[in-house]
Design a protein around this motif. Structure first.
Motif, PDB file in Angstrom:
ATOM      1  N   TRP A 153     -78.557  -8.452 -15.138  1.00  0.00           N
ATOM      2  CA  TRP A 153     -78.327  -9.432 -14.069  1.00  0.00           C
ATOM      3  C   TRP A 153     -77.418  -8.844 -12.991  1.00  0.00           C
ATOM      4  CZ3 TRP A 153     -80.253 -13.074 -11.486  1.00  0.00           C
ATOM      5  CH2 TRP A 153     -79.479 -13.919 -10.695  1.00  0.00           C
ATOM      6  N   ALA A 154     -77.944  -8.761 -11.772  1.00  0.00           N
ATOM      7  CA  ALA A 154     -77.192  -8.209 -10.642  1.00  0.00           C
ATOM      8  C   ALA A 154     -77.604  -8.962  -9.383  1.00  0.00           C
ATOM      9  CB  ALA A 154     -77.460  -6.714 -10.489  1.00  0.00           C
ATOM     10  N   PRO A 155     -76.967 -10.079  -9.089  1.00  0.00           N
ATOM     11  CA  PRO A 155     -77.329 -10.858  -7.906  1.00  0.00           C
ATOM     12  C   PRO A 155     -77.000 -10.104  -6.628  1.00  0.00           C
ATOM     13  CG  PRO A 155     -75.285 -11.679  -8.849  1.00  0.00           C
ATOM     14  CD  PRO A 155     -75.819 -10.662  -9.811  1.00  0.00           C
ATOM     15  N   ASP A 156     -77.658 -10.501  -5.549  1.00  0.00           N
ATOM     16  CA  ASP A 156     -77.322  -9.962  -4.227  1.00  0.00           C
ATOM     17  C   ASP A 156     -75.959 -10.522  -3.836  1.00  0.00           C
ATOM     18  OD1 ASP A 156     -76.998  -9.716  -1.413  1.00  0.00           O
ATOM     19  OD2 ASP A 156     -79.163  -9.458  -1.184  1.00  0.00           O
ATOM     20  N   PRO A 157     -74.903  -9.701  -3.839  1.00  0.00           N
ATOM     21  CA  PRO A 157     -73.569 -10.273  -3.657  1.00  0.00           C
ATOM     22  C   PRO A 157     -73.325 -10.817  -2.260  1.00  0.00           C
ATOM     23  CG  PRO A 157     -73.449  -7.873  -3.745  1.00  0.00           C
ATOM     24  CD  PRO A 157     -74.856  -8.249  -4.098  1.00  0.00           C
ATOM     25  N   GLU A 158     -73.842 -10.121  -1.222  1.00  0.00           N
ATOM     26  CA  GLU A 158     -73.598 -10.604   0.138  1.00  0.00           C
ATOM     27  C   GLU A 158     -74.170 -11.992   0.349  1.00  0.00           C
ATOM     28  OE1 GLU A 158     -74.373  -6.072   0.716  1.00  0.00           O
ATOM     29  OE2 GLU A 158     -75.066  -7.673  -0.609  1.00  0.00           O
ATOM     30  N   VAL A 159     -75.422 -12.144  -0.061  1.00  0.00           N
ATOM     31  CA  VAL A 159     -76.096 -13.429   0.177  1.00  0.00           C
ATOM     32  C   VAL A 159     -75.535 -14.517  -0.732  1.00  0.00           C
ATOM     33  CG1 VAL A 159     -78.309 -14.619   0.228  1.00  0.00           C
ATOM     34  CG2 VAL A 159     -78.180 -12.218   0.898  1.00  0.00           C
ATOM     35  N   THR A 160     -75.339 -14.190  -2.007  1.00  0.00           N
ATOM     36  CA  THR A 160     -74.857 -15.194  -2.959  1.00  0.00           C
ATOM     37  C   THR A 160     -73.464 -15.670  -2.597  1.00  0.00           C
ATOM     38  OG1 THR A 160     -76.162 -14.126  -4.697  1.00  0.00           O
ATOM     39  CG2 THR A 160     -74.484 -15.687  -5.401  1.00  0.00           C
ATOM     40  N   ILE A 161     -72.552 -14.734  -2.377  1.00  0.00           N
ATOM     41  CA  ILE A 161     -71.166 -15.098  -2.072  1.00  0.00           C
ATOM     42  C   ILE A 161     -71.070 -15.775  -0.713  1.00  0.00           C
ATOM     43  CG2 ILE A 161     -68.863 -14.171  -1.618  1.00  0.00           C
ATOM     44  CD1 ILE A 161     -69.622 -11.952  -3.720  1.00  0.00           C
ATOM     45  N   GLY A 162     -71.802 -15.245   0.282  1.00  0.00           N
ATOM     46  CA  GLY A 162     -71.758 -15.862   1.607  1.00  0.00           C
ATOM     47  C   GLY A 162     -72.278 -17.283   1.588  1.00  0.00           C
ATOM     48  N   THR A 163     -73.428 -17.491   0.926  1.00  0.00           N
ATOM     49  CA  THR A 163     -73.995 -18.840   0.839  1.00  0.00           C
ATOM     50  C   THR A 163     -73.070 -19.774   0.070  1.00  0.00           C
ATOM     51  OG1 THR A 163     -76.246 -17.947   0.881  1.00  0.00           O
ATOM     52  CG2 THR A 163     -75.979 -20.183   0.035  1.00  0.00           C
ATOM     53  N   ALA A 164     -72.546 -19.302  -1.064  1.00  0.00           N
ATOM     54  CA  ALA A 164     -71.692 -20.157  -1.890  1.00  0.00           C
ATOM     55  C   ALA A 164     -70.405 -20.524  -1.168  1.00  0.00           C
ATOM     56  CB  ALA A 164     -71.367 -19.448  -3.204  1.00  0.00           C
ATOM     57  N   THR A 165     -69.834 -19.579  -0.428  1.00  0.00           N
ATOM     58  CA  THR A 165     -68.594 -19.882   0.301  1.00  0.00           C
ATOM     59  C   THR A 165     -68.849 -20.944   1.361  1.00  0.00           C
ATOM     60  OG1 THR A 165     -67.765 -17.637  -0.067  1.00  0.00           O
ATOM     61  CG2 THR A 165     -66.758 -18.897   1.712  1.00  0.00           C
ATOM     62  N   GLU A 166     -69.890 -20.762   2.150  1.00  0.00           N
ATOM     63  CA  GLU A 166     -70.220 -21.778   3.151  1.00  0.00           C
ATOM     64  C   GLU A 166     -70.499 -23.128   2.496  1.00  0.00           C
ATOM     65  OE1 GLU A 166     -72.829 -21.258   6.529  1.00  0.00           O
ATOM     66  OE2 GLU A 166     -72.870 -19.094   6.143  1.00  0.00           O
ATOM     67  N   ALA A 167     -71.207 -23.102   1.369  1.00  0.00           N
ATOM     68  CA  ALA A 167     -71.575 -24.350   0.700  1.00  0.00           C
ATOM     69  C   ALA A 167     -70.345 -25.057   0.136  1.00  0.00           C
ATOM     70  CB  ALA A 167     -72.586 -24.072  -0.403  1.00  0.00           C
ATOM     71  N   MET A 168     -69.448 -24.305  -0.499  1.00  0.00           N
ATOM     72  CA  MET A 168     -68.252 -24.935  -1.069  1.00  0.00           C
ATOM     73  C   MET A 168     -67.353 -25.506   0.031  1.00  0.00           C
ATOM     74  SD  MET A 168     -68.250 -24.925  -4.416  1.00  0.00           S
ATOM     75  CE  MET A 168     -66.638 -24.741  -5.212  1.00  0.00           C
ATOM     76  N   VAL A 169     -67.225 -24.802   1.132  1.00  0.00           N
ATOM     77  CA  VAL A 169     -66.439 -25.329   2.253  1.00  0.00           C
ATOM     78  C   VAL A 169     -67.099 -26.595   2.791  1.00  0.00           C
ATOM     79  CG1 VAL A 169     -65.672 -24.892   4.620  1.00  0.00           C
ATOM     80  CG2 VAL A 169     -65.453 -23.096   2.894  1.00  0.00           C
ATOM     81  N   THR A 170     -68.408 -26.547   2.964  1.00  0.00           N
ATOM     82  CA  THR A 170     -69.144 -27.713   3.464  1.00  0.00           C
ATOM     83  C   THR A 170     -68.992 -28.905   2.527  1.00  0.00           C
ATOM     84  OG1 THR A 170     -70.762 -26.291   4.560  1.00  0.00           O
ATOM     85  CG2 THR A 170     -71.433 -28.558   4.105  1.00  0.00           C
ATOM     86  N   ALA A 171     -69.100 -28.653   1.225  1.00  0.00           N
ATOM     87  CA  ALA A 171     -68.955 -29.732   0.246  1.00  0.00           C
ATOM     88  C   ALA A 171     -67.576 -30.356   0.316  1.00  0.00           C
ATOM     89  CB  ALA A 171     -69.234 -29.204  -1.154  1.00  0.00           C
ATOM     90  N   ALA A 172     -66.537 -29.505   0.377  1.00  0.00           N
ATOM     91  CA  ALA A 172     -65.169 -30.028   0.434  1.00  0.00           C
ATOM     92  C   ALA A 172     -64.945 -30.839   1.708  1.00  0.00           C
ATOM     93  CB  ALA A 172     -64.173 -28.871   0.349  1.00  0.00           C
ATOM     94  N   LEU A 173     -65.425 -30.333   2.843  1.00  0.00           N
ATOM     95  CA  LEU A 173     -65.227 -31.041   4.118  1.00  0.00           C
ATOM     96  C   LEU A 173     -66.002 -32.359   4.167  1.00  0.00           C
ATOM     97  CD1 LEU A 173     -65.372 -28.099   6.679  1.00  0.00           C
ATOM     98  CD2 LEU A 173     -63.348 -29.321   5.877  1.00  0.00           C
ATOM     99  N   THR A 174     -67.083 -32.444   3.405  1.00  0.00           N
ATOM    100  CA  THR A 174     -67.859 -33.691   3.349  1.00  0.00           C
ATOM    101  C   THR A 174     -67.049 -34.810   2.712  1.00  0.00           C
ATOM    102  OG1 THR A 174     -69.922 -32.430   3.161  1.00  0.00           O
ATOM    103  CG2 THR A 174     -70.001 -34.730   2.465  1.00  0.00           C
ATOM    104  N   VAL A 175     -66.145 -34.419   1.799  1.00  0.00           N
ATOM    105  CA  VAL A 175     -65.359 -35.426   1.081  1.00  0.00           C
ATOM    106  C   VAL A 175     -63.997 -35.662   1.712  1.00  0.00           C
ATOM    107  CG1 VAL A 175     -64.338 -36.005  -1.166  1.00  0.00           C
ATOM    108  CG2 VAL A 175     -66.532 -34.809  -1.064  1.00  0.00           C
ATOM    109  N   LEU A 176     -63.351 -34.598   2.135  1.00  0.00           N
ATOM    110  CA  LEU A 176     -61.988 -34.715   2.639  1.00  0.00           C
ATOM    111  C   LEU A 176     -61.975 -35.499   3.958  1.00  0.00           C
ATOM    112  CD1 LEU A 176     -60.807 -31.098   1.874  1.00  0.00           C
ATOM    113  CD2 LEU A 176     -59.840 -33.169   0.874  1.00  0.00           C
ATOM    114  N   GLY A 177     -60.974 -36.385   4.094  1.00  0.00           N
ATOM    115  CA  GLY A 177     -60.847 -37.151   5.311  1.00  0.00           C
ATOM    116  C   GLY A 177     -60.599 -36.271   6.513  1.00  0.00           C
ATOM    117  N   LYS A 178     -61.146 -36.624   7.647  1.00  0.00           N
ATOM    118  CA  LYS A 178     -60.967 -35.825   8.870  1.00  0.00           C
ATOM    119  C   LYS A 178     -59.728 -36.293   9.638  1.00  0.00           C
ATOM    120  CE  LYS A 178     -65.868 -34.733   9.380  1.00  0.00           C
ATOM    121  NZ  LYS A 178     -67.055 -34.792  10.261  1.00  0.00           N
ATOM    122  N   LYS A 179     -59.081 -35.323  10.276  1.00  0.00           N
ATOM    123  CA  LYS A 179     -57.900 -35.670  11.077  1.00  0.00           C
ATOM    124  C   LYS A 179     -58.336 -36.241  12.415  1.00  0.00           C
ATOM    125  CE  LYS A 179     -54.304 -32.726   9.205  1.00  0.00           C
ATOM    126  NZ  LYS A 179     -53.272 -31.703   9.475  1.00  0.00           N
TER     127      LYS A 179
END
Length: 437
Positions: A411-437
């Motif tokens: 098992w050897a995932p494409d690190p650039e795509v996997t990490i880049g997508t996951a980072t954007e997704a986790m940030v997006t998920a957190a911002l969807t929940v966290l209240g906006k200033k």
């Protein structure tokens, strides 16, 4: 660094967001640093509850980003807290442990680590489940959310969890005061990498990962000479009957519209051709989603084992002994409305071609414990980010049976795509929940 940047430029359109924006640009700019961290983590995996160096790297990065960091939670866990005004408390998790497996990917930064398991076996160690991508994306997410404090309000709790592979780390962190010593979350979110075209996100509404029960079954007999079986009571024959009868549990006792698995993974008995042993050992993995099916399967194993022993004429003091092992994993459940809200946010960011409903799996994940600790007051989501390199995926014609999966030494995932997508997704998920200033 130039080579890393040129690699990023060559990433397929599949891995690009639906439209360029500051978050995507920031993640791309951070990628050379993240890839260096990833290679280091990949080359230096640690077994469950031994993730000292991995935890230290995550803690150091969180401190640099401005988090309050505590280490040693649940033995080797990390808790990083960023308070940013009133609002929800969101917990983001990455698991840290590697697997007792010799790596065979051929990567220039492949693991050469050797270790001794809890059972005393010498083994190689590998990040064959992608926890190195999880930790790296966790670091990328921490950096981005800290830099974007002006866009959200609330409290962020980011944890590096030990011992997911043995189903014990989440429980250990909770028992060590995760929800009492630190802000208690109203939302818990995690991702897992896996096979599939790199950069595609999938999610399941409701049950997404299974209950996992590890069962040891000691089948007793009366030993003797193989030439005189009538003077003995053969536990190997009895165990074989039990294995066969266990196949009826899912086929005939579980509702066909429900799911369950009973797999006998190990059958150990005897030492010599002409000796009937005193006992035989079976090792089982049992999978289910609902508590009702779980009970049917576990009760059924005990009943069938005893019933077959009685049928074989075993005396009462030679009945089989069933033991449930430590590290029991409960099913992971994605809640509403959180799942729908974040899926919509993912679709808006990445486009419909990269965000897809998935299927529930019979694999296990102790991420479930963070929700089950207070399921009346906590929303939960575990989503998937596919990581199979595009060239491999295309060569296999999208046939998953021809490709390495997680827990494979290849098992050897494409690190650039996997990490880049996951980072954007986790940030997006957190911002969807966290209240906006």
């Amino acid at each position: 660094m130039k080579k890393a940047l040129s690699t990023l430029a060559a990433i397929s359109l599949l891995a690009a967001p639906a439209a360029a924006d500051p978050l995507a640009d920031a993640v791309k700019a951070d990628m050379p640093s993240l890839l260096a961290i990833y290679r280091d983590l990949h080359a230096n995996p640690e077994l469950s509850f031994e993730e000292v160096k991995s935890a230290a790297k995550m803690a150091a990065e969180a401190k640099k980003a401005g988090f309050e960091v505590t280490t040693g939670v649940g033995k080797t866990g990390v808790v990083a807290v960023l308070r940013n005004g009133p609002g929800p408390v969101v917990l983001l998790r990455a698991d840290m442990d590697g697997l007792p497996l010799i790596e065979r990917t051929g990567l220039p930064f492949a693991s050469k680590v050797k270790a001794t398991t809890r059972e005393g076996a010498e083994t190689g160690v590998m990040h064959a489940c992608g926890h190195d991508t999880h930790m790296t994306a966790w670091i990328g997410t921490a950096r981005r959310l800290a830099a974007m404090k002006g866009q959200w309000s609330g409290t962020l709790v980011m944890i590096g969890q030990p011992a997911e592979e043995i189903g014990s780390g989440a429980r250990a962190m909770l028992e060590d005061g995760l929800y009492t010593r630190f802000p208690k979350p109203s939302t818990v979110i995690a991702f897992h990498d896996g096979p599939g075209p790199a950069g595609v996100i999938s999610y399941v509404d409701g049950y997404t990962m299974a209950n996992v029960d590890t069962v040891d079954l000691t089948v007793k007999g009366v030993g003797g000479h193989g030439a005189y079986p009538h003077l003995a009571k053969d536990p190997i024959v009895l165990a074989a009957r039990i294995v066969t009868a266990l196949q009826t549990l899912v086929a005939r006792e579980v509702d066909p519209l429900e799911s369950g698995v009973v797999t006998v993974g190990s059958f150990i008995g005897g030492t010599k051709h002409n000796i009937i042993p005193d006992e035989t050992k079976l090792q089982l993995t049992v999978r289910s989603y609902t508590p009702e099916v779980r009970k049917i399967l576990l009760d059924g194993i005990a009943r069938i084992a005893k019933g077959e022993a009685i049928a074989a004429g075993m005396p009462e003091d030679r009945m089989p002994v069933m033991t449930l092992k430590d590290g029991i994993t409960n099913a992971t459940f994605n809640t509403q409305p959180l799942t729908g809200q974040i899926a919509a946010a993912f679709t808006e960011r990445f486009g419909k071609d990269r965000v897809r409903p998935g299927r529930a799996q019979m694999g296990g994940e102790d991420f479930s414990q963070f929700y089950l600790a207070d399921k009346e007051n906590i929303q939960s989501l575990l989503f998937w980010v596919s990581g199979t390199p595009k060239a491999q995926w295309d060569a296999a014609g999208g046939d998953m049976t021809k490709l390495p999966s997680i827990h494979s030494p290849f098992w050897a995932p494409d690190p650039e795509v996997t990490i880049g997508t996951a980072t954007e997704a986790m940030v997006t998920a957190a911002l969807t929940v966290l209240g906006k200033k």
